[in-house]
Design a protein around this motif. Structure first.
Motif, PDB file in Angstrom:
ATOM      1  N   ARG A  61     -14.507  40.683  16.160  1.00  0.00           N
ATOM      2  CA  ARG A  61     -13.435  40.799  17.141  1.00  0.00           C
ATOM      3  C   ARG A  61     -13.035  39.400  17.587  1.00  0.00           C
ATOM      4  O   ARG A  61     -13.856  38.484  17.595  1.00  0.00           O
ATOM      5  CB  ARG A  61     -13.945  41.617  18.328  1.00  0.00           C
ATOM      6  CG  ARG A  61     -12.920  41.928  19.396  1.00  0.00           C
ATOM      7  CD  ARG A  61     -13.508  42.922  20.411  1.00  0.00           C
ATOM      8  NE  ARG A  61     -12.752  42.868  21.649  1.00  0.00           N
ATOM      9  CZ  ARG A  61     -13.253  42.669  22.858  1.00  0.00           C
ATOM     10  NH1 ARG A  61     -14.556  42.503  23.015  1.00  0.00           N
ATOM     11  NH2 ARG A  61     -12.482  42.654  23.909  1.00  0.00           N
ATOM     12  N   CYS A  62     -11.769  39.235  17.984  1.00  0.00           N
ATOM     13  CA  CYS A  62     -11.283  37.945  18.463  1.00  0.00           C
ATOM     14  C   CYS A  62     -10.312  38.184  19.614  1.00  0.00           C
ATOM     15  O   CYS A  62      -9.478  39.099  19.544  1.00  0.00           O
ATOM     16  CB  CYS A  62     -10.582  37.193  17.326  1.00  0.00           C
ATOM     17  SG  CYS A  62      -9.890  35.594  17.804  1.00  0.00           S
ATOM     18  N   GLN A  82      -5.076  35.884  31.391  1.00  0.00           N
ATOM     19  CA  GLN A  82      -4.328  36.717  30.441  1.00  0.00           C
ATOM     20  C   GLN A  82      -5.159  36.797  29.175  1.00  0.00           C
ATOM     21  O   GLN A  82      -5.731  35.790  28.748  1.00  0.00           O
ATOM     22  CB  GLN A  82      -2.990  36.058  30.073  1.00  0.00           C
ATOM     23  CG  GLN A  82      -1.856  36.243  31.046  1.00  0.00           C
ATOM     24  CD  GLN A  82      -0.620  35.506  30.534  1.00  0.00           C
ATOM     25  OE1 GLN A  82      -0.425  34.337  30.848  1.00  0.00           O
ATOM     26  NE2 GLN A  82       0.205  36.158  29.739  1.00  0.00           N
ATOM     27  N   GLU A  83      -5.215  37.986  28.564  1.00  0.00           N
ATOM     28  CA  GLU A  83      -5.963  38.160  27.307  1.00  0.00           C
ATOM     29  C   GLU A  83      -5.146  38.962  26.311  1.00  0.00           C
ATOM     30  O   GLU A  83      -4.414  39.875  26.701  1.00  0.00           O
ATOM     31  CB  GLU A  83      -7.291  38.889  27.564  1.00  0.00           C
ATOM     32  CG  GLU A  83      -8.322  38.073  28.303  1.00  0.00           C
ATOM     33  CD  GLU A  83      -9.692  38.738  28.329  1.00  0.00           C
ATOM     34  OE1 GLU A  83     -10.684  38.004  28.399  1.00  0.00           O
ATOM     35  OE2 GLU A  83      -9.761  39.989  28.283  1.00  0.00           O
ATOM     36  N   GLU A  84      -5.320  38.627  25.037  1.00  0.00           N
ATOM     37  CA  GLU A  84      -4.671  39.363  23.945  1.00  0.00           C
ATOM     38  C   GLU A  84      -5.630  39.442  22.763  1.00  0.00           C
ATOM     39  O   GLU A  84      -6.258  38.442  22.406  1.00  0.00           O
ATOM     40  CB  GLU A  84      -3.395  38.645  23.488  1.00  0.00           C
ATOM     41  CG  GLU A  84      -2.314  38.558  24.546  1.00  0.00           C
ATOM     42  CD  GLU A  84      -1.172  37.621  24.160  1.00  0.00           C
ATOM     43  OE1 GLU A  84      -0.219  37.539  24.937  1.00  0.00           O
ATOM     44  OE2 GLU A  84      -1.245  36.967  23.085  1.00  0.00           O
ATOM     45  N   ALA A  85      -5.725  40.624  22.165  1.00  0.00           N
ATOM     46  CA  ALA A  85      -6.531  40.780  20.948  1.00  0.00           C
ATOM     47  C   ALA A  85      -5.815  40.088  19.791  1.00  0.00           C
ATOM     48  O   ALA A  85      -4.579  40.059  19.730  1.00  0.00           O
ATOM     49  CB  ALA A  85      -6.735  42.253  20.634  1.00  0.00           C
ATOM     50  N   LEU A  86      -6.610  39.509  18.907  1.00  0.00           N
ATOM     51  CA  LEU A  86      -6.060  38.796  17.751  1.00  0.00           C
ATOM     52  C   LEU A  86      -6.916  39.129  16.535  1.00  0.00           C
ATOM     53  O   LEU A  86      -8.138  39.275  16.661  1.00  0.00           O
ATOM     54  CB  LEU A  86      -6.102  37.287  18.037  1.00  0.00           C
ATOM     55  CG  LEU A  86      -5.367  36.341  17.094  1.00  0.00           C
ATOM     56  CD1 LEU A  86      -3.871  36.605  17.122  1.00  0.00           C
ATOM     57  CD2 LEU A  86      -5.645  34.891  17.480  1.00  0.00           C
ATOM     58  N   ASP A  87      -6.282  39.246  15.391  1.00  0.00           N
ATOM     59  CA  ASP A  87      -7.036  39.460  14.160  1.00  0.00           C
ATOM     60  C   ASP A  87      -7.986  38.276  13.959  1.00  0.00           C
ATOM     61  O   ASP A  87      -7.546  37.116  14.005  1.00  0.00           O
ATOM     62  CB  ASP A  87      -6.050  39.552  12.989  1.00  0.00           C
ATOM     63  CG  ASP A  87      -6.747  39.786  11.656  1.00  0.00           C
ATOM     64  OD1 ASP A  87      -7.587  38.938  11.265  1.00  0.00           O
ATOM     65  OD2 ASP A  87      -6.456  40.788  11.001  1.00  0.00           O
ATOM     66  N   PRO A  88      -9.289  38.545  13.774  1.00  0.00           N
ATOM     67  CA  PRO A  88     -10.243  37.422  13.648  1.00  0.00           C
ATOM     68  C   PRO A  88      -9.903  36.446  12.524  1.00  0.00           C
ATOM     69  O   PRO A  88     -10.118  35.240  12.676  1.00  0.00           O
ATOM     70  CB  PRO A  88     -11.584  38.129  13.386  1.00  0.00           C
ATOM     71  CG  PRO A  88     -11.414  39.487  13.996  1.00  0.00           C
ATOM     72  CD  PRO A  88      -9.968  39.849  13.766  1.00  0.00           C
ATOM     73  N   GLN A  89      -9.348  36.958  11.411  1.00  0.00           N
ATOM     74  CA  GLN A  89      -8.987  36.044  10.310  1.00  0.00           C
ATOM     75  C   GLN A  89      -7.861  35.111  10.733  1.00  0.00           C
ATOM     76  O   GLN A  89      -7.870  33.915  10.419  1.00  0.00           O
ATOM     77  CB  GLN A  89      -8.585  36.844   9.073  1.00  0.00           C
ATOM     78  CG  GLN A  89      -9.775  37.515   8.393  1.00  0.00           C
ATOM     79  CD  GLN A  89      -9.347  38.261   7.141  1.00  0.00           C
ATOM     80  OE1 GLN A  89      -8.370  39.004   7.152  1.00  0.00           O
ATOM     81  NE2 GLN A  89     -10.086  38.053   6.071  1.00  0.00           N
ATOM     82  N   VAL A  90      -6.903  35.639  11.490  1.00  0.00           N
ATOM     83  CA  VAL A  90      -5.816  34.807  12.010  1.00  0.00           C
ATOM     84  C   VAL A  90      -6.396  33.790  13.001  1.00  0.00           C
ATOM     85  O   VAL A  90      -6.017  32.613  13.005  1.00  0.00           O
ATOM     86  CB  VAL A  90      -4.730  35.684  12.681  1.00  0.00           C
ATOM     87  CG1 VAL A  90      -3.691  34.814  13.391  1.00  0.00           C
ATOM     88  CG2 VAL A  90      -4.072  36.601  11.665  1.00  0.00           C
ATOM     89  N   ARG A  92      -9.363  32.445  12.982  1.00  0.00           N
ATOM     90  CA  ARG A  92     -10.031  31.360  12.233  1.00  0.00           C
ATOM     91  C   ARG A  92      -9.013  30.382  11.646  1.00  0.00           C
ATOM     92  O   ARG A  92      -9.244  29.165  11.616  1.00  0.00           O
ATOM     93  CB  ARG A  92     -10.908  31.946  11.119  1.00  0.00           C
ATOM     94  CG  ARG A  92     -12.157  32.646  11.606  1.00  0.00           C
ATOM     95  CD  ARG A  92     -13.108  31.681  12.273  1.00  0.00           C
ATOM     96  NE  ARG A  92     -14.276  32.368  12.825  1.00  0.00           N
ATOM     97  CZ  ARG A  92     -15.130  31.822  13.664  1.00  0.00           C
ATOM     98  NH1 ARG A  92     -14.955  30.573  14.061  1.00  0.00           N
ATOM     99  NH2 ARG A  92     -16.157  32.494  14.123  1.00  0.00           N
ATOM    100  N   LEU A  93      -7.875  30.913  11.182  1.00  0.00           N
ATOM    101  CA  LEU A  93      -6.832  30.025  10.663  1.00  0.00           C
ATOM    102  C   LEU A  93      -6.300  29.120  11.775  1.00  0.00           C
ATOM    103  O   LEU A  93      -5.999  27.944  11.541  1.00  0.00           O
ATOM    104  CB  LEU A  93      -5.689  30.860  10.062  1.00  0.00           C
ATOM    105  CG  LEU A  93      -6.008  31.582   8.752  1.00  0.00           C
ATOM    106  CD1 LEU A  93      -4.871  32.526   8.368  1.00  0.00           C
ATOM    107  CD2 LEU A  93      -6.282  30.586   7.620  1.00  0.00           C
ATOM    108  N   CYS A  94      -6.220  29.665  12.981  1.00  0.00           N
ATOM    109  CA  CYS A  94      -5.745  28.865  14.124  1.00  0.00           C
ATOM    110  C   CYS A  94      -6.754  27.782  14.510  1.00  0.00           C
ATOM    111  O   CYS A  94      -6.362  26.709  14.973  1.00  0.00           O
ATOM    112  CB  CYS A  94      -5.466  29.769  15.326  1.00  0.00           C
ATOM    113  SG  CYS A  94      -4.037  30.860  15.114  1.00  0.00           S
ATOM    114  N   VAL A  95      -8.034  28.059  14.325  1.00  0.00           N
ATOM    115  CA  VAL A  95      -9.048  27.036  14.606  1.00  0.00           C
ATOM    116  C   VAL A  95      -8.889  25.876  13.631  1.00  0.00           C
ATOM    117  O   VAL A  95      -8.929  24.705  14.026  1.00  0.00           O
ATOM    118  CB  VAL A  95     -10.478  27.623  14.525  1.00  0.00           C
ATOM    119  CG1 VAL A  95     -11.527  26.519  14.616  1.00  0.00           C
ATOM    120  CG2 VAL A  95     -10.700  28.649  15.635  1.00  0.00           C
ATOM    121  N   SER A  96      -8.681  26.197  12.356  1.00  0.00           N
ATOM    122  CA  SER A  96      -8.559  25.129  11.353  1.00  0.00           C
ATOM    123  C   SER A  96      -7.202  24.432  11.424  1.00  0.00           C
ATOM    124  O   SER A  96      -7.085  23.267  11.049  1.00  0.00           O
ATOM    125  CB  SER A  96      -8.826  25.670   9.946  1.00  0.00           C
ATOM    126  OG  SER A  96      -7.902  26.683   9.633  1.00  0.00           O
TER     127      SER A  96
END
Length: 199
Positions: A61-62, A82-90, A92-96
């Motif tokens: 979960r992310c 404020q919180e929003e669910a995000l696809d974990p793969q997306v 990880r791409l945002c981290v990189s």
């Protein structure tokens, strides 16, 4: 507005003692990885805001969150959130590649960030947290072991609509069982930014 009771435990011995005491009330353990973002010139921090991606139990979960204007007084924290669910793969791409955060479609958080600071986000790094969750006397107690690059800290958090009452209940539990504690006076992000454990 998120309102939480936040009490700091001095060491792993106190953490273990409390975890054992609460073990009959254990509901789950969450492995959290917290990654933060800001501009190179710290515009978000200058606005007293923190932009975070939190990954749960590896990448099951992310959640993207924006916290603003934190106030921690006598062990009670108040912060706009404020919180929003995000696809974990997306996530990880945002981290990189943090510039991808600005491209998230339909994100109210990122719309607000772009309005307030524009673009140019960079990854600040972060920390890991093992959160044990207990339901005790109707309260959801989160007992945290937070691992920073510079050390480990221990804390109890409890989201609350009646923080003064709930703080008293938690303090009684700790005192009655000889568990030392102090009031948290900064949040985990502030500890991370300071580069040292609270004294």
């Amino acid at each position: 507005m998120e309102v939480e009771v936040k009490l700091r435990l001095p060491d792993s011995t106190s953490h273990q003692k409390l975890s054992s005491l609460l073990s009959p009330y254990h509901t789950k353990t969450l492995l959290q990885e917290n990654i933060f973002f800001d501009t190179k010139d710290s515009k978000l921090a200058g606005n007293r805001s923190a932009l975070r991606l939190r990954f749960y139990n590896l990448d099951s979960r992310c959640v993207l969150s924006l916290k603003a204007k934190p106030i921690v007084t006598n062990g009670i924290s108040r912060v706009e959130e404020q919180e929003e669910a995000l696809d974990p793969q997306v996530g990880r791409l945002c981290v990189s590649n943090p510039e991808r955060l600005a491209l998230l479609e339909g994100s109210g958080i990122m719309e607000r960030v772009k309005r307030e600071i524009g673009g140019g986000l960079v990854c600040l790094g972060g920390f890991k947290n093992v959160r044990q969750v207990f339901v005790w006397k109707g309260l959801e107690l989160e007992v945290d072991e937070t691992v920073y690059d510079f050390g480990t800290s221990y804390e109890i958090e409890c989201e609350s609509k009646e923080p003064e009452r709930d703080k008293r209940l938690i303090e009684e539990l700790l005192r009655d069982n000889g568990i030392e504690f102090s009031y948290s006076d900064v949040n985990k992000f502030a500890v991370f930014r300071s580069g040292k454990l609270p004294s």
